[in-house]
Structure formats: C-alpha cells, structure tokens
Design a protein around this motif. Sequence first.
Motif, PDB file in Angstrom:
ATOM      1  N   ASN A   2       0.849  -1.174   0.000  1.00  0.00           N
ATOM      2  CA  ASN A   2       0.000   0.000   0.000  1.00  0.00           C
ATOM      3  C   ASN A   2       0.891   1.232   0.000  1.00  0.00           C
ATOM      4  O   ASN A   2       1.632   1.475   0.939  1.00  0.00           O
ATOM      5  CB  ASN A   2      -0.913  -0.027   1.229  1.00  0.00           C
ATOM      6  N   HIS A   3       0.820   2.027  -1.062  1.00  0.00           N
ATOM      7  CA  HIS A   3       1.723   3.177  -1.187  1.00  0.00           C
ATOM      8  C   HIS A   3       1.461   4.243  -0.131  1.00  0.00           C
ATOM      9  O   HIS A   3       2.342   5.033   0.182  1.00  0.00           O
ATOM     10  CB  HIS A   3       1.630   3.765  -2.604  1.00  0.00           C
ATOM     11  N   ASP A   4       0.264   4.296   0.415  1.00  0.00           N
ATOM     12  CA  ASP A   4      -0.026   5.259   1.478  1.00  0.00           C
ATOM     13  C   ASP A   4       0.613   4.851   2.800  1.00  0.00           C
ATOM     14  O   ASP A   4       0.740   5.666   3.706  1.00  0.00           O
ATOM     15  CB  ASP A   4      -1.542   5.391   1.675  1.00  0.00           C
ATOM     16  N   SER A   5       0.998   3.585   2.917  1.00  0.00           N
ATOM     17  CA  SER A   5       1.591   3.085   4.155  1.00  0.00           C
ATOM     18  C   SER A   5       3.062   3.441   4.289  1.00  0.00           C
ATOM     19  O   SER A   5       3.621   3.350   5.366  1.00  0.00           O
ATOM     20  CB  SER A   5       1.447   1.568   4.233  1.00  0.00           C
ATOM     21  N   TYR A   6       3.689   3.820   3.186  1.00  0.00           N
ATOM     22  CA  TYR A   6       5.117   4.119   3.179  1.00  0.00           C
ATOM     23  C   TYR A   6       5.352   5.509   2.612  1.00  0.00           C
ATOM     24  O   TYR A   6       4.715   5.915   1.653  1.00  0.00           O
ATOM     25  CB  TYR A   6       5.884   3.084   2.344  1.00  0.00           C
ATOM     26  N   LEU A   7       6.296   6.208   3.209  1.00  0.00           N
ATOM     27  CA  LEU A   7       6.636   7.552   2.772  1.00  0.00           C
ATOM     28  C   LEU A   7       8.040   7.558   2.182  1.00  0.00           C
ATOM     29  O   LEU A   7       8.920   6.840   2.646  1.00  0.00           O
ATOM     30  CB  LEU A   7       6.600   8.521   3.954  1.00  0.00           C
ATOM     31  N   PRO A  33      12.707   5.358  12.118  1.00  0.00           N
ATOM     32  CA  PRO A  33      12.444   4.049  11.505  1.00  0.00           C
ATOM     33  C   PRO A  33      12.416   4.153   9.975  1.00  0.00           C
ATOM     34  O   PRO A  33      11.662   4.952   9.425  1.00  0.00           O
ATOM     35  CB  PRO A  33      11.081   3.636  12.055  1.00  0.00           C
ATOM     36  N   ALA A  34      13.256   3.366   9.322  1.00  0.00           N
ATOM     37  CA  ALA A  34      13.354   3.402   7.867  1.00  0.00           C
ATOM     38  C   ALA A  34      13.890   2.082   7.352  1.00  0.00           C
ATOM     39  O   ALA A  34      14.529   1.336   8.088  1.00  0.00           O
ATOM     40  CB  ALA A  34      14.264   4.540   7.422  1.00  0.00           C
ATOM     41  N   THR A  35      13.636   1.826   6.090  1.00  0.00           N
ATOM     42  CA  THR A  35      14.183   0.642   5.435  1.00  0.00           C
ATOM     43  C   THR A  35      14.576   1.014   4.019  1.00  0.00           C
ATOM     44  O   THR A  35      13.944   1.879   3.409  1.00  0.00           O
ATOM     45  CB  THR A  35      13.191  -0.537   5.450  1.00  0.00           C
ATOM     46  N   LYS A  36      15.594   0.388   3.511  1.00  0.00           N
ATOM     47  CA  LYS A  36      16.053   0.678   2.157  1.00  0.00           C
ATOM     48  C   LYS A  36      15.575  -0.429   1.226  1.00  0.00           C
ATOM     49  O   LYS A  36      15.840  -1.605   1.454  1.00  0.00           O
ATOM     50  CB  LYS A  36      17.583   0.781   2.133  1.00  0.00           C
ATOM     51  N   VAL A  37      14.856  -0.039   0.186  1.00  0.00           N
ATOM     52  CA  VAL A  37      14.332  -0.985  -0.802  1.00  0.00           C
ATOM     53  C   VAL A  37      14.808  -0.537  -2.173  1.00  0.00           C
ATOM     54  O   VAL A  37      14.534   0.597  -2.585  1.00  0.00           O
ATOM     55  CB  VAL A  37      12.786  -1.052  -0.756  1.00  0.00           C
ATOM     56  N   THR A  38      15.510  -1.412  -2.865  1.00  0.00           N
ATOM     57  CA  THR A  38      16.082  -1.138  -4.191  1.00  0.00           C
ATOM     58  C   THR A  38      16.774   0.221  -4.242  1.00  0.00           C
ATOM     59  O   THR A  38      16.590   1.000  -5.174  1.00  0.00           O
ATOM     60  CB  THR A  38      15.028  -1.249  -5.316  1.00  0.00           C
ATOM     61  N   GLY A  39      17.546   0.517  -3.209  1.00  0.00           N
ATOM     62  CA  GLY A  39      18.333   1.732  -3.189  1.00  0.00           C
ATOM     63  C   GLY A  39      17.613   2.980  -2.731  1.00  0.00           C
ATOM     64  O   GLY A  39      18.209   4.051  -2.681  1.00  0.00           O
ATOM     65  N   LYS A  40      16.338   2.868  -2.403  1.00  0.00           N
ATOM     66  CA  LYS A  40      15.577   4.040  -1.961  1.00  0.00           C
ATOM     67  C   LYS A  40      15.087   3.822  -0.537  1.00  0.00           C
ATOM     68  O   LYS A  40      14.661   2.736  -0.168  1.00  0.00           O
ATOM     69  CB  LYS A  40      14.372   4.283  -2.873  1.00  0.00           C
TER      70      LYS A  40
END
Length: 152
Positions: A2-7, A33-40
């Motif tokens: 859900n794109h609204d769940s992540y900023l 709190p953050a996570t890196k997904v495909t470089g972003k």
Amino acid sequence: MNHDSYLSVKQVAEYLHLNEKKVYELVKDNQIPATKVTGKWLFPRNLIDRWITESAYNGLLSDRLAIVGSDDPLFYRAVLQYTNAIAPHGLVSYFPTGTGTGLKLLQMRRADACCLHWGRVRKATCATPRCCNSTGRQTSGCWCICFAANRG
C-alpha cells in the motif's frame, strides 16, 4: 504494498516539516524508523507516527519496558526483582516467547529487550553473536549483550 503506508524521503520531510538533508541525517544516525528498498529509503507511516508519539514529552511510553525471550525461571525472577525496584515509577512486562521469536520482536521494535540463555559460558560466547547476526539486522539499531548470570 500500500503506497499510502510508506513515505519517501521527500514525503517524510514534508510530513515532519524538515528538510531532506535532516531526514538523511536521522537515517544515518538510526534515529528514525526506515528501510532501504532497491536503493531508496522508505518510511513506514505507522512507525513514523509511533516514533513521534514515543519521542513526545521525553517519550510518552518511556515508563514501560517489554521484555521477551526464553521461558526461564531465572529471567522471571530478575524481571520481578527489577519491577519491584522501580515500582510505582514504571511498568515492566515479561513475555516468554522463546529466543527466536523474542529476537524477531526486538528487531521489529515490538520489544525493548530479549532474554536468552545458552548454558555454559564457552558456548554462549560463540552462540550469542551468531544468533543475533542471524536475525538480519544489519544497518539499524544496535545490540547490547549482557551476561547476567553463570549457573556453573
């Protein structure tokens, strides 16, 4: 997902009224709190909201401690003794989840501490770091391993 769940970095900067450079600094210092997904970098909105709440007024929930991990009478007694020592200034909860689940809850920031035991000291010095590394936590947070008791 859900794109609204992540900023994104830009969205979280706007949401927190910060510039993007400050957001990157917070990520670098493991403060947000953050996570890196495909470089972003992505920021789960629910964790950002929780982070803000817990940071408010020196931590709204700073008087609570959730301990998870091995189901062990020694841990239970230690938690009970600590609870009695800080009462009525805080709330301590102990959940005997088992080591693996406890470490996962700690990694997900659903618990504040995880108790585990390995038996003899020689085995513990090898097994404890290996177990902590197996949870996959590589870039955020830190581990503190304390040997509190030696049964023999």
